[in-house]
Write a protein that holds these residues in place. Structure first.
Motif: not given
Length: 141
Positions: A1-6, A8, A35-36
């Motif tokens: 999930e953290g990788e997807k956020i990074r 994006r 959102e963050q």
């Protein structure tokens, strides 16, 4: 999930860097930052996006929320009032949302009389909107 956020984040920031004059990219990046919980970054992007009619109202609403998150109540009120003045007089869902945000901001500010005035505007046409009924009952007690 953290990788997807990074990923994006990198994508959105890259697009804004490549196309700095395109408000829709600033708006998308602002939403991501919001959102963050990156309020200051979101604020800057929404300010950029608010310059175009297509994103103006929603960007101003987000700017108001950013100001609220920073406890800058007067500035938040200005943003919400600007949006309210640009809407029709008809109490549709958009207007209810703006009026509710104004009421809630005044409530947070401690101005319960003004908050109550705005909550009443909504209550008159839609007593079931969000928690307006409960808030008015608390004010009257």
């Amino acid at each position: 999930e953290g990788e997807k956020i990074r990923a994006r984040r990198e994508h959105l920031e890259g697009v804004v860097k490549r196309y700095p004059n395109e408000p829709e990219h600033h708006y998308s990046l602002g939403e991501f930052y919001w959102e963050q919980s990156e309020v200051d970054n979101a604020l800057k992007e929404f300010q950029q996006a608010s310059s175009t009619p297509r994103f103006r109202r929603t960007a101003l609403m987000y700017i108001g929320h950013c100001m609220l998150a920073k406890d800058m109540y007067d500035l938040a009120i200005e943003q919400f009032e600007t949006v309210l003045n640009e809407l029709s007089e008809k109490m549709d869902n958009n207007r209810k949302d703006v009026v509710y945000n104004l009421a809630w901001t005044y409530e947070q500010k401690g101005d319960l009389d003004t908050a109550g005035k705005y909550y009443k505007e909504i209550y008159k046409v839609d007593a079931s909107y969000r928690d307006v009924s409960e808030k008015l009952e608390q004010f009257y007690q």
